[in-house]
Design an enzyme around this catalytic site. Structure first.
Site, PDB file in Angstrom:
ATOM      1  N   TYR A 123      -6.852   7.185  -0.134  1.00  0.00           N
ATOM      2  CA  TYR A 123      -7.509   8.272  -0.451  1.00  0.00           C
ATOM      3  C   TYR A 123      -7.916   9.153   0.995  1.00  0.00           C
ATOM      4  CZ  TYR A 123     -11.429  10.529  -2.663  1.00  0.00           C
ATOM      5  OH  TYR A 123     -12.365  11.476  -3.300  1.00  0.00           O
ATOM      6  N   GLU A 126       0.758  -1.280   0.091  1.00  0.00           N
ATOM      7  CA  GLU A 126       0.092   0.038   0.140  1.00  0.00           C
ATOM      8  C   GLU A 126       0.699   1.195   0.129  1.00  0.00           C
ATOM      9  OE1 GLU A 126      -3.691   0.047   2.077  1.00  0.00           O
ATOM     10  OE2 GLU A 126      -3.048   1.524   3.226  1.00  0.00           O
ATOM     11  N   GLN A 157      -8.157  -4.331   9.175  1.00  0.00           N
ATOM     12  CA  GLN A 157      -7.219  -3.458   9.807  1.00  0.00           C
ATOM     13  C   GLN A 157      -5.905  -4.048  10.248  1.00  0.00           C
ATOM     14  OE1 GLN A 157      -6.036  -0.672  10.567  1.00  0.00           O
ATOM     15  NE2 GLN A 157      -7.846   0.394  11.344  1.00  0.00           N
TER      16      GLN A 157
HETATM   17  P1  FAD Z   1     -18.305   1.311   7.700  1.00  0.00           P
HETATM   18  O1  FAD Z   1     -18.169   0.183   7.194  1.00  0.00           O
HETATM   19  O2  FAD Z   1     -19.270   2.257   7.205  1.00  0.00           O
HETATM   20  O3  FAD Z   1     -18.143   1.065   9.315  1.00  0.00           O
HETATM   21  C1  FAD Z   1     -17.834   2.242  10.158  1.00  0.00           C
HETATM   22  C2  FAD Z   1     -18.593   2.102  11.504  1.00  0.00           C
HETATM   23  O4  FAD Z   1     -20.134   2.216  11.244  1.00  0.00           O
HETATM   24  C3  FAD Z   1     -18.501   0.578  12.074  1.00  0.00           C
HETATM   25  O5  FAD Z   1     -18.511   0.835  13.557  1.00  0.00           O
HETATM   26  C4  FAD Z   1     -19.761  -0.268  11.806  1.00  0.00           C
HETATM   27  O6  FAD Z   1     -20.027  -1.246  12.658  1.00  0.00           O
HETATM   28  C5  FAD Z   1     -20.763   1.204  11.604  1.00  0.00           C
HETATM   29  N1  FAD Z   1     -21.799   0.587  10.811  1.00  0.00           N
HETATM   30  C6  FAD Z   1     -21.733   0.215   9.462  1.00  0.00           C
HETATM   31  N2  FAD Z   1     -23.145   0.363   8.705  1.00  0.00           N
HETATM   32  C7  FAD Z   1     -24.022   0.724   9.937  1.00  0.00           C
HETATM   33  C8  FAD Z   1     -25.353   0.673   9.882  1.00  0.00           C
HETATM   34  N3  FAD Z   1     -26.124   0.544   8.819  1.00  0.00           N
HETATM   35  N4  FAD Z   1     -26.058   1.253  11.161  1.00  0.00           N
HETATM   36  C9  FAD Z   1     -25.192   1.731  12.195  1.00  0.00           C
HETATM   37  N5  FAD Z   1     -23.839   1.662  12.046  1.00  0.00           N
HETATM   38  C10 FAD Z   1     -23.158   0.698  11.003  1.00  0.00           C
HETATM   39  N6  FAD Z   1      -9.408   5.870   5.860  1.00  0.00           N
HETATM   40  C11 FAD Z   1      -9.138   6.870   4.675  1.00  0.00           C
HETATM   41  O7  FAD Z   1      -9.518   7.998   4.905  1.00  0.00           O
HETATM   42  N7  FAD Z   1      -8.582   6.421   3.622  1.00  0.00           N
HETATM   43  C12 FAD Z   1      -8.124   5.280   3.444  1.00  0.00           C
HETATM   44  O8  FAD Z   1      -7.657   5.059   2.190  1.00  0.00           O
HETATM   45  C13 FAD Z   1      -8.234   4.352   4.062  1.00  0.00           C
HETATM   46  N8  FAD Z   1      -8.267   2.964   3.792  1.00  0.00           N
HETATM   47  C14 FAD Z   1      -8.470   1.832   4.625  1.00  0.00           C
HETATM   48  C15 FAD Z   1      -8.089   0.745   4.434  1.00  0.00           C
HETATM   49  C16 FAD Z   1      -8.401  -0.414   5.332  1.00  0.00           C
HETATM   50  C17 FAD Z   1      -8.009  -1.806   4.827  1.00  0.00           C
HETATM   51  C18 FAD Z   1      -8.863  -0.113   6.435  1.00  0.00           C
HETATM   52  C19 FAD Z   1      -9.172  -1.211   7.237  1.00  0.00           C
HETATM   53  C20 FAD Z   1      -9.315   1.058   6.827  1.00  0.00           C
HETATM   54  C21 FAD Z   1      -8.942   2.069   5.936  1.00  0.00           C
HETATM   55  N9  FAD Z   1      -9.296   3.571   6.188  1.00  0.00           N
HETATM   56  C22 FAD Z   1      -9.069   4.725   5.429  1.00  0.00           C
HETATM   57  C23 FAD Z   1      -9.833   4.048   7.621  1.00  0.00           C
HETATM   58  C24 FAD Z   1     -11.409   3.866   7.519  1.00  0.00           C
HETATM   59  O9  FAD Z   1     -11.959   4.818   6.620  1.00  0.00           O
HETATM   60  C25 FAD Z   1     -11.967   4.071   9.007  1.00  0.00           C
HETATM   61  O10 FAD Z   1     -11.488   2.909   9.824  1.00  0.00           O
HETATM   62  C26 FAD Z   1     -13.336   4.314   9.072  1.00  0.00           C
HETATM   63  O11 FAD Z   1     -13.512   4.935  10.517  1.00  0.00           O
HETATM   64  C27 FAD Z   1     -14.483   3.183   8.796  1.00  0.00           C
HETATM   65  O12 FAD Z   1     -14.529   2.993   7.597  1.00  0.00           O
HETATM   66  P2  FAD Z   1     -15.173   1.686   6.942  1.00  0.00           P
HETATM   67  O13 FAD Z   1     -15.072   1.769   5.354  1.00  0.00           O
HETATM   68  O14 FAD Z   1     -14.828   0.508   7.720  1.00  0.00           O
HETATM   69  O15 FAD Z   1     -16.883   1.965   7.696  1.00  0.00           O
END
Ligand code: FAD
Length: 287
Positions: free
Chosen positions: A49, A17, A175
């Protein structure tokens, strides 16, 4: 190439990455680092991003250039929490125009200074939108072996993960974690709930002492005693700390591959020397 296809064709993969610069001034240095990592011939590279959106155009540019110059498949990230639907549409179209076939669909961290758009609440909504704009992308999503920091109960987090996968994730990347038993327990729990897509462990090499506090603050990941002792022993000797961190990461990776978890993503953090150290240790195992 689509990552879903790559996983079907190869039993073991190793990917790296990189992250784009925070300001345009840093672009050249990042592009140089990314090129050096690509020259190691990983199976694919991901480009993160910036959730704030400001320098997000650099993700498309770096990913597109890597793919064109090194023929390495790329995974371009896209976050939605600060994005409008119009911005998402234009980024997805730009990825398409640049020939990018894989998108890591993320929510992004909620900015401390407040959100500038309320079009999206969760990554799941972004996945539905990407698919409605163009259904041809291979889509990755994030998952959290120790639970996402905002979700009090892991069972709820896994339920949300199931909804995300059902929306159209082709694979998940984790993560960072530093004790593989955390991942094995997580895999058991999600498979039990019917989540069957490939799970790619995200491995963070800890190569300097300061990184430990930063990594914990960012991810909430637990630092095992074995790593604490290693950092304590080598913290004041940077070269030894770097080597020890690379070996710790390789030890984690070999244990994962031995246990059948064989698509590995390394958070190489724009550091070609660390990516090279890992590749040199593992080349004959992954090829
Ligand atoms: P989601 O899948 O939306 O989940 C976030 C939270 O919301 C979780 O607690 C989940 O349980 C909860 N949730 C989901 N759906 C619902 C629902 N319907 N109702 C209530 N709660 C819900 N960040 C960046 O800024 N740029 C990047 O490029 C980046 N790359 C990443 C790559 C990886 C592999 C990982 C693990 C993380 C990355 N992150 C990045 C960090 C990430 O954006 C954060 O961890 C963020 O807080 C959560 O993103 P997510 O897409 O997992 O969110």
């Amino acid at each position: 190439m689509k990552i879903s296809q790559l996983f079907k064709e190869k039993d073991v993969t190793l990917s790296f990455e990189v992250f784009p610069p925070k300001t345009d001034a840093g672009f050249e240095a990042v592009e140089k680092a990314a090129s050096e990592i690509a020259a190691l011939s990983p199976d694919f590279m991901s480009v993160t991003y910036g959730a704030g959106g400001g320098t997000s155009k650099n993700t498309a540019k770096i990913a597109g250039d890597l793919q064109d110059r090194f023929s390495v498949p790329v995974l371009a990230h896209l976050t939605c929490v600060s994005s409008t639907k119009d911005l998402v549409k234009s980024v997805v179209n730009e990825y398409k125009e640049r020939g990018i076939e894989n998108i890591m669909a993320l929510r992004g961290d909620i900015p401390k200074e407040g959100r500038i758009s309320f079009d999206y609440d969760h990554a799941t909504e972004l996945i539905y939108d990407i698919k409605s704009i163009d259904d041809s992308f291979c889509i990755g999503g994030a998952c959290y072996p120790e639970g996402h920091v905002e979700c009090a109960r892991q069972s709820e987090d896994i339920q949300h993960l199931k909804e995300k996968v059902d929306a159209g994730c082709d694979f998940l990347t984790t993560q960072m974690f530093f004790d593989n038993s955390t991942l094995y327990q997580f895999l058991y729990r999600i498979r039990e709930k019917g989540i069957e897509v490939p799970v790619v462990p995200g491995i963070m090499p800890i190569t300097n002492a300061k990184q430990v506090a930063r990594s914990v603050a960012l991810s909430g990941s637990t630092i095992p005693q074995k790593m604490k002792i290693m950092v304590d022993r080598f913290a004041d000797e940077p070269d030894k700390m770097k080597e020890a961190g690379i070996i710790y990461a390789c030890d984690q990776i070999i244990d994962l591959i031995s246990n059948g978890v064989s698509h590995i993503h390394v958070y190489s953090m724009n550091k070609p020397d660390i990516a090279e150290g890992i590749m040199n240790n593992l080349r004959s195992i992954i090829r």
